[in-house]
Design a protein around this motif. Structure first.
Motif, short mmCIF file in Angstrom:
data_model
loop_
_atom_site.label_atom_id
_atom_site.label_comp_id
_atom_site.label_asym_id
_atom_site.label_seq_id
_atom_site.Cartn_x
_atom_site.Cartn_y
_atom_site.Cartn_z
N ASN A 91 0.80 -1.18 0.24
CA ASN A 91 -0.04 -0.01 0.07
C ASN A 91 0.92 1.28 -0.06
O ASN A 91 0.25 2.26 0.36
N LEU A 92 2.02 1.13 -0.35
CA LEU A 92 3.00 2.27 -0.32
C LEU A 92 2.54 3.33 -1.74
O LEU A 92 1.72 2.65 -2.31
N LYS A 93 2.78 4.63 -1.37
CA LYS A 93 2.27 5.58 -2.60
C LYS A 93 2.80 5.32 -3.97
O LYS A 93 2.20 4.82 -4.91
N VAL A 94 3.86 5.58 -3.94
CA VAL A 94 4.79 5.41 -5.23
C VAL A 94 6.19 5.19 -5.04
O VAL A 94 6.71 5.61 -3.90
N ILE A 95 6.92 4.56 -5.69
CA ILE A 95 8.40 4.54 -5.73
C ILE A 95 8.77 5.37 -6.88
O ILE A 95 8.73 4.75 -8.29
#
Ligand SMILES: CCCCCCCCCCCCCCCCCCCC(=O)SCCNC(=O)CCNC(=O)[C@H](O)C(C)(C)COP(=O)(O)OP(=O)(O)OC[C@H]1O[C@@H](n2cnc3c(N)ncnc32)[C@H](O)[C@@H]1OP(=O)(O)O
Ligand code: NDP
Length: 515
Positions: free
Chosen positions: A36-40
């Motif tokens: 569920n991290l936003k963006v890499i």
């Protein structure tokens, strides 16, 4: 619930060097544990005729990312490649991309570097020092930044024997080096390089030390941690054991030994082989990112990610484990049977280089010429010897790295985090690890199929027979020449023949008696 995994949820993370060995494993773990991290954001340059998208596509479709696609099916949407060359001003990043990076980034993992030992100083400084300086500058303009994690190396202070988790002063300030490289020409830079690097073995370790100093000096207002891994090897556990995708460190040497090119190595058998699995480095890095952002230590913490003081293994053991694994899983189409040995003596090393490395290569090239093919073995062997000469510094010494910060970090983790982000190398079983490493080299680097093992074993048997035949022929030729030239050799020969004759006669007579 893992606190570290939860921490990265919803975060915008910037990774440099994401297409490299460590960077890929770091990305993989982040997506797998915090889907569920936003963006890499990854800073990537187009390379080898591939666009950014093609490079990312290739990474996401590799075996390494198979598990990620199960837990995070929309991984393609969460990865945002940004066209960047770290050798350029502002990394050549477009205004819009830069704006997005500056306003959104929460965490930075700076992995990019040149890890070549023979890079010219100018290039090594550009990437390992100036680019780090530029990234710190960018970081200082990021209002949402919570932590900046800089990947260095345990060998940045390899001129010392005992190394603490502190920054050691550099004889010449990084700024002065950067400034002088602007106006000095290449010839002069090459001339002064040995004086500048002093008692370090190469420009890599020297510029990584300068990089650390820059982080220390210019990242004062940021939340920073520095990770110092030793020799990074294949994965230990995650996402699966034995994954490796480049020839750096021991991997190239394992191939060279398994294919029978490498037969002798100048190494100190009892020196500590400070290997550290890449997934261990990644777990420590992610834990340090969490700790730095959440606990905000007053000063920059440095973490040694090494194995030597907690679970030491030496080169002799490692070599034996590697060779033992070749018995079970031999590599295909070996040049000679894998049978390498260590020597500490420079003269005997030169002897073995001539006899075991160069002579077979010359003979093989002669055979290739005779059969109308292009000779290539001597060139390959010379390249291997050059590579070995650059690694020798690291395999003939032992270092003591203190690991107080790393142990402190371990104790700060919840039991769940100690399991999910395990970096406790005391649990590592070296034999098992090396077996998986060799297997991984075979599968993922050499792309050899397990179904080919019986054929590879047969090939090794054939090589053994050729070896015996060759040695017998060589012995007979030398002996024939000796007999022709020396009375003493003739006498010895007559003595051996008559002794054998008498022995056989006696044996025949006694066996006749029994009947
Ligand atoms: C008794 C039993 C023995 C069994 C074996 C046991 C294992 C012993 C292992 C000992 C290993 C010790 C390793 C110590 C390493 C210390 C690391 C310090 C930690 C760090 O922080 S550094 C990160 C690691 N960095 C490196 O390892 C970089 C090393 N590489 C280089 O600097 C350059 O590649 C090198 C070696 C100078 C060669 O340069 P060059 O001649 O220009 O060649 P290329 O790079 O273009 O490559 C040409 C050719 O060689 C292949 N290659 C590249 N690197 C290696 C390698 N390490 N080993 C073998 N082969 C290598 C490359 O793929 C190219 O092949 P082609 O077929 O494409 O021509
Ligand atoms: N491997 C090891 O044994 C050890 C490594 N380390 C450290 O770990 C970090 C990662 O190393 P590792 O993954 O092994 O190295 P790799 O060589 O595998 O990866 C280097 C990364 O840096 C990127 N890079 C290099 N030059 C540029 C550039 N001009 N612009 C943009 N990106 C660039 C590469 O991109 P590209 O794919 O485009 O080339 C690649 O992604 C480094 O900081 C290294 O010093 C420390 C100890 C040991």
């Amino acid at each position: 619930m893992s606190m570290i995994a939860a921490f990265y949820g919803g975060k915008s993370i910037l990774i440099t060097g994401a297409t490299g060995f460590l960077g890929k494993v770091l990305m993989e773990k982040l997506f797998r544990t915090s889907p569920n991290l936003k963006v890499i954001y990854i800073l990537v340059r187009p390379k080898a005729g591939q666009t950014l998208q093609q490079r990312v596509f290739q990474i996401l479709n590799s075996k390494l990312f198979e598990k990620v696609k199960e837990v995070c099916p929309n991984v393609h949407e969460k990865i945002r490649p940004i066209c960047a060359d770290l050798n350029q001003n502002d990394f050549g990043i477009s205004k819009e991309d830069m704006q997005e990076l500056l306003s959104c980034t929460n965490i930075i993992f700076h992995c990019a570097a040149t890890v070549r030992f023979d890079d010219p100083l100018r290039h090594a400084v550009q990437l390992n020092v100036t680019a780090t300086q530029q990234l710190l500058q960018m970081a200082s303009e990021m209002p949402r930044l919570e932590a900046f994690i800089h990947i260095s190396t345990a060998y940045s202070n390899c001129n010392l024997k005992h190394i603490d988790e502190v920054i050691y002063p550099c004889p010449v300030e990084p700024k002065k080096i950067i400034d002088s490289l602007e106006w000095l020409d290449d010839a002069i830079v090459d001339e002064i390089t040995p004086k500048l690097i002093g008692d370090r073995p190469n420009t890599y370790t020297y510029t990584k030390a300068l990089g650390e100093m820059v982080v220390h000096q210019e990242g004062r207002n940021l939340n920073i941690a520095i990770i110092r891994p030793s020799i990074v090897g294949a994965t230990w556990q995650e996402p699966f054991p034995g994954w490796v995708d480049n020839l750096n460190g021991p991997s190239g040497m394992i191939i060279a030994a398994g294919k029978g090119f490498l037969r002798s190595l100048r190494a100190t058998p009892m020196a500590v082989a400070d290997l550290i699995p890449v997934d261990t480095v990644v777990n420590l890095t992610l834990a340090a990112g969490w700790y730095t952002a959440v606990h905000r230590p007053k000063s920059t913490l440095i973490y040694h990610c090494t194995s030597g003081n907690l679970n030491p293994c030496n080169w002799l053991k490692m070599g034996l484990y590697v060779l033992a694994t070749f018995e079970k899983v031999p590599f295909e189409k070996a040049f000679r049977r894998p049978n390498a040995d260590f020597t500490t003596n420079i003269l005997s090393n030169q002897y073995w280089n001539a006899v075991s490395h160069l002579a077979p290569a010359i003979i093989y090239d002669f055979y290739l010429r005779l059969t109308g093919r292009k000779p290539r073995m001597t060139k390959l062997m010379n390249r291997l010897l050059r590579t070995i000469s650059m690694l020798e510094y690291f395999i003939n010494r032992s270092w003591e790295w203190s690991t107080a910060n790393t142990e402190m970090l371990m104790s700060e983790l919840s039991p769940e985090d100690q399991r999910v982000f395990n970096f406790d190398v005391r649990q590592l079983n070296w034999l098992e690890y090396i077996e998986n490493y060799v297997l991984g080299v075979k599968k993922y680097l050499l792309k050899e199929d397990m179904a080919g093992i019986p054929k590879a074993k047969q090939h090794l048997k054939r090589l053994r027979n050729i070896h015996y035949l060759f040695n017998t022929a060589l012995f007979l030729i030398i002996w024939r020449l000796l007999i022709a030239r020396s009375q003493m050799a003739r006498n010895i020969w007559l003595f051996i023949v008559s002794f054998c004759y008498k022995f056989l006669s006696y044996f025949r007579a006694s066996s006749t008696l029994k009947v």
